[in-house]
Design a protein around this motif. Sequence first.
Motif, PDB file in Angstrom:
ATOM      1  N   THR A  59     -45.560  13.843 -12.913  1.00 46.75           N
ATOM      2  CA  THR A  59     -46.760  13.151 -12.929  1.00 46.75           C
ATOM      3  C   THR A  59     -47.240  12.699 -11.698  1.00 46.75           C
ATOM      4  OG1 THR A  59     -45.214  11.004 -13.414  1.00 46.75           O
ATOM      5  CG2 THR A  59     -46.274  12.065 -15.268  1.00 46.75           C
ATOM      6  N   ILE A  60     -46.186  12.611 -10.583  1.00 47.05           N
ATOM      7  CA  ILE A  60     -46.846  11.895  -9.151  1.00 47.05           C
ATOM      8  C   ILE A  60     -47.524  13.167  -8.657  1.00 47.05           C
ATOM      9  CG2 ILE A  60     -45.844  11.435  -6.914  1.00 47.05           C
ATOM     10  CD1 ILE A  60     -43.533  10.185  -8.074  1.00 47.05           C
ATOM     11  N   ALA A  86     -50.784  13.025 -10.122  1.00 51.46           N
ATOM     12  CA  ALA A  86     -51.645  11.992  -9.472  1.00 51.46           C
ATOM     13  C   ALA A  86     -52.061  12.321  -8.163  1.00 51.46           C
ATOM     14  CB  ALA A  86     -50.697  10.695  -9.733  1.00 51.46           C
ATOM     15  N   VAL A 103     -48.298  11.925 -19.523  1.00 52.65           N
ATOM     16  CA  VAL A 103     -47.857  10.560 -19.671  1.00 52.65           C
ATOM     17  C   VAL A 103     -48.059  10.178 -21.175  1.00 52.65           C
ATOM     18  CG1 VAL A 103     -48.111   8.401 -18.934  1.00 52.65           C
ATOM     19  CG2 VAL A 103     -48.154  10.156 -17.212  1.00 52.65           C
ATOM     20  N   LYS A 141     -38.761   8.094 -18.588  1.00 53.16           N
ATOM     21  CA  LYS A 141     -39.413   7.713 -17.255  1.00 53.16           C
ATOM     22  C   LYS A 141     -40.861   8.212 -17.508  1.00 53.16           C
ATOM     23  CE  LYS A 141     -36.909  10.027 -14.456  1.00 53.16           C
ATOM     24  NZ  LYS A 141     -36.435  10.696 -13.221  1.00 53.16           N
ATOM     25  N   LEU A 142     -41.608   7.138 -17.321  1.00 60.38           N
ATOM     26  CA  LEU A 142     -43.085   7.504 -17.303  1.00 60.38           C
ATOM     27  C   LEU A 142     -43.559   8.174 -15.915  1.00 60.38           C
ATOM     28  CD1 LEU A 142     -44.968   4.593 -18.924  1.00 60.38           C
ATOM     29  CD2 LEU A 142     -44.633   7.029 -19.931  1.00 60.38           C
ATOM     30  N   ILE A 143     -42.895   7.665 -14.873  1.00 57.91           N
ATOM     31  CA  ILE A 143     -43.314   8.189 -13.654  1.00 57.91           C
ATOM     32  C   ILE A 143     -42.046   9.260 -13.176  1.00 57.91           C
ATOM     33  CG2 ILE A 143     -43.645   7.569 -10.975  1.00 57.91           C
ATOM     34  CD1 ILE A 143     -44.698   4.787 -12.304  1.00 57.91           C
ATOM     35  N   THR A 144     -42.535  10.524 -13.148  1.00 56.10           N
ATOM     36  CA  THR A 144     -41.666  11.824 -12.722  1.00 56.10           C
ATOM     37  C   THR A 144     -42.493  12.520 -11.719  1.00 56.10           C
ATOM     38  OG1 THR A 144     -42.933  13.025 -14.279  1.00 56.10           O
ATOM     39  CG2 THR A 144     -40.950  11.862 -15.364  1.00 56.10           C
ATOM     40  N   THR A 145     -41.811  13.586 -11.298  1.00 56.55           N
ATOM     41  CA  THR A 145     -42.093  14.318 -10.156  1.00 56.55           C
ATOM     42  C   THR A 145     -43.396  14.894 -10.419  1.00 56.55           C
ATOM     43  OG1 THR A 145     -39.867  14.778  -9.733  1.00 56.55           O
ATOM     44  CG2 THR A 145     -41.374  16.187  -8.484  1.00 56.55           C
TER      45      THR A 145
END
Length: 470
Positions: free
Chosen positions: A338-339, A342, A110, A332-336
């Motif tokens: 990064t999810i 997480a 990120v 996009k900070l939230i991508t597949t």
Amino acid sequence: MNPLDTHPDFDESFRDNFAAVDNTTGKRNWFFPQKPTGKWHNRRVWFTIFQLSVMIGLPFIKVNGQPLFLFNILERKFIIFGLFIGPQDYWLFGLMMISFFVFIVLFTTVFGRVWCGWACPQTVFMEMVFRKIEYVIEGDWKAQRALEKAPWNNEKIVKRTLKVVVFMTVSFLIANLLLSYFVGVDRLWRIVSEPITEHLTLFLGICAFTLIFFFNFAWLRDQACTVVCPYGRLQGVLLDKNSVVIAYDYKRGEPREKLHKGKERTAGDCINCFQCVNVCPTGIDIRNGTQMECVNCTACIDACDNIMEKVNLPKGLIRFDSENNIASGKSKLITTRTIAYAVVLTALWVALGYAILTRDDTETTMLRVPGSRYIENPDGSISNLYTFKLFNKTNHAINPEMRILFPKGSLKFAGIPSLHLDGAGMVEGSVFITIPKTEIANRRTEVKLAIYAGSEKLEEFKTTFIAPEE
Ligand code: SF4
Ligand code: SF4
């Protein structure tokens, strides 16, 4: 496709060269970065003051009489956030390391290499301590270059000697700081205050680390990040085009052109002044795009902002941004990816939390002596002989007591009158468990036992009891 490919001047041939090596001679390129000044540098100075205060202060913080952090590799004792981790809990240490690694991966995906520029001890000590000492003694980059080329006259001898003495002193202090994390401040104080002969091994350790740090900060420098550090080399797989990195806005900057006074400017905003290259401690040109050598030190942002201010152009030609945002204005900070990281990280933290909260202070294994049979006593009770090992998972001495919880019965130790365990210690021995026949329903009975310290139950464990068939 790399978004930089979209600008016509883009040429990836720079990737064939390593900035730290001279292509013609094959020798090392020694960098003399210009002294950084600006908003980002000031922020880093404040962050460094905070970080060094924490690093120096942490070994002095104690919880229940023991350090908050201890990494005693020689005695295999670790304390993390006050939690003692002895040989029985290395798996816990491993789980913590895996969680930390996944956290770093997620954080890097990120936010890019923020760790390198702001918190990594290598960069912090190199750029914010040793480099600053160098600027004080030898002057800014041009003076340093001139001194390097100068013959060994009085000025050069005095400056270089002074630099070696100060670097050695700071390296010695860092070695002491490191040792305080290995052995704790109390023991470090004894090493400092008592005769050296009583702590010869650790004293030699301090000397060895002093030399290693001196070598690192006086000679290895940027190559610790660009050649040695595995984290730096992982950037290629950790970063993607949505990661926030230090990036040159080529859409705004290209085509580059020198500034000509009085002439209307038709080119991009980059005036090709090379200030961003001059300040770079790893010798790269960030305008080529994201590179493995960039340690996110922010010096080029400040250098370019200072120039933009002087020539009346908007700041931020070099800034923290993602490649996608520069190429298309979308990021996009939230991508597949990064999810997914997480989710894994959350699962690891839940497992870690559960393991810590349910962790006992002792660990006991009790097994029937191989080949032994039950003993039928004259009073009608049955005895089984066991061997046991009892580990103390705390860092302080305990005098525990072993009790049978179920069924009713008694314990008789062979040879050990009481159980005493030093911090992280272990006792082993043999014990008879005797149970009245009236309490035994089957040939195999599960016996529940517990370890107590006074009225506090430290651990519950089980073993199997064998009785004759009815
Ligand atoms: S490119 Fe900029 S941020 Fe990266 S190391 Fe060089 S000066 Fe620092
Ligand atoms: S400092 Fe800014 S203007 Fe100067 S060369 Fe670098 S990017 Fe271009």
